[in-house]
Write an enzyme that holds these catalytic residues in place. Structure first.
Site, PDB file in Angstrom:
ATOM      1  N   ARG A  58       0.816  -1.222   0.000  1.00  0.00           N
ATOM      2  CA  ARG A  58       0.000   0.000   0.000  1.00  0.00           C
ATOM      3  C   ARG A  58       0.843   1.262   0.000  1.00  0.00           C
ATOM      4  O   ARG A  58       0.381   2.309  -0.447  1.00  0.00           O
ATOM      5  CB  ARG A  58      -1.010  -0.032   1.156  1.00  0.00           C
ATOM      6  CG  ARG A  58      -2.124  -1.047   0.928  1.00  0.00           C
ATOM      7  CD  ARG A  58      -3.194  -1.004   2.003  1.00  0.00           C
ATOM      8  NE  ARG A  58      -2.670  -1.208   3.338  1.00  0.00           N
ATOM      9  CZ  ARG A  58      -2.535  -2.386   3.937  1.00  0.00           C
ATOM     10  NH1 ARG A  58      -2.909  -3.493   3.327  1.00  0.00           N
ATOM     11  NH2 ARG A  58      -2.052  -2.461   5.163  1.00  0.00           N
ATOM     12  N   GLU A  95       6.839  -7.816  16.017  1.00  0.00           N
ATOM     13  CA  GLU A  95       6.296  -8.279  17.294  1.00  0.00           C
ATOM     14  C   GLU A  95       5.877  -9.745  17.240  1.00  0.00           C
ATOM     15  O   GLU A  95       5.765 -10.408  18.254  1.00  0.00           O
ATOM     16  CB  GLU A  95       5.129  -7.389  17.742  1.00  0.00           C
ATOM     17  CG  GLU A  95       3.949  -7.333  16.804  1.00  0.00           C
ATOM     18  CD  GLU A  95       4.099  -6.342  15.653  1.00  0.00           C
ATOM     19  OE1 GLU A  95       3.139  -6.231  14.882  1.00  0.00           O
ATOM     20  OE2 GLU A  95       5.155  -5.704  15.500  1.00  0.00           O
TER      21      GLU A  95
END
Length: 171
Positions: A58, A95
């Site tokens: 994107r 993460e």
């Protein structure tokens, strides 16, 4: 114009508990898209880029038209194996694991000013990796830019350059 009026929120996408900010509704509204690109151009122009580096995928939607508006070049930071020719990779931690981004070895000339662009700044891991990869190949990275920032995730704290954003969400 309030750009938030043109960004759709989709709960539980791509998995339960995630609120996804969908820019497709902004992209298809010509006036809002023009306003967004105008505001981004004003913010990014101040950093005097030679090139914009869009982060897959994107980020390409923002960086490519923004580069045209600013009269500068555009390069891609892509996932493993997506670019032809010789590439330079960077593995980085997320993460939830690790990932890799790559740039074509001949994409920039040493010393060029490159602003990194994506659609959204969340935890900052991918943006920080893009900045590091560009520096590894000799770019000067004066700033980053995104349409959206999720401030509650504190991704900006992982960046050592200014980050221009148009819209922020606090929760």
């Amino acid at each position: 114009m309030d750009l938030k009026d043109h960004i759709r929120s989709i709960p539980d996408f791509p998995k339960p508990g995630i609120l996804f900010y969908d820019i497709s509704t902004l992209l298809r509204h010509a006036d809002a898209w023009q306003v967004a690109m105008g505001r981004m151009a004003r913010a990014v122009r101040a950093h005097q880029p030679d090139l914009l580096a869009g982060i897959e995928s994107r980020g390409f939607l923002v960086a490519a038209p923004l580069a045209l508006k600013l009269g500068c070049g555009f390069v891609m930071l892509r996932k493993r194996g997506k670019l032809p020719g010789e590439t330079i990779p960077l593995d980085y931690g997320l993460e939830y694991g690790t990932d890799r981004i790559e740039i074509q070895a001949d994409a920039i000339e040493r010393g060029q000013r490159v602003v990194v662009v994506d659609d959204l700044l969340a935890t900052g891991g991918t943006m920080a990796a893009g900045i590091q990869l560009l520096r590894n190949i000799g770019a000067v990275v004066p700033a980053a830019a995104t349409l959206i920032e999720l401030t509650f995730l504190q991704g900006r704290s992982r960046l050592d350059v200014p980050c221009e954003t148009l819209v922020s969400y606090d929760s």
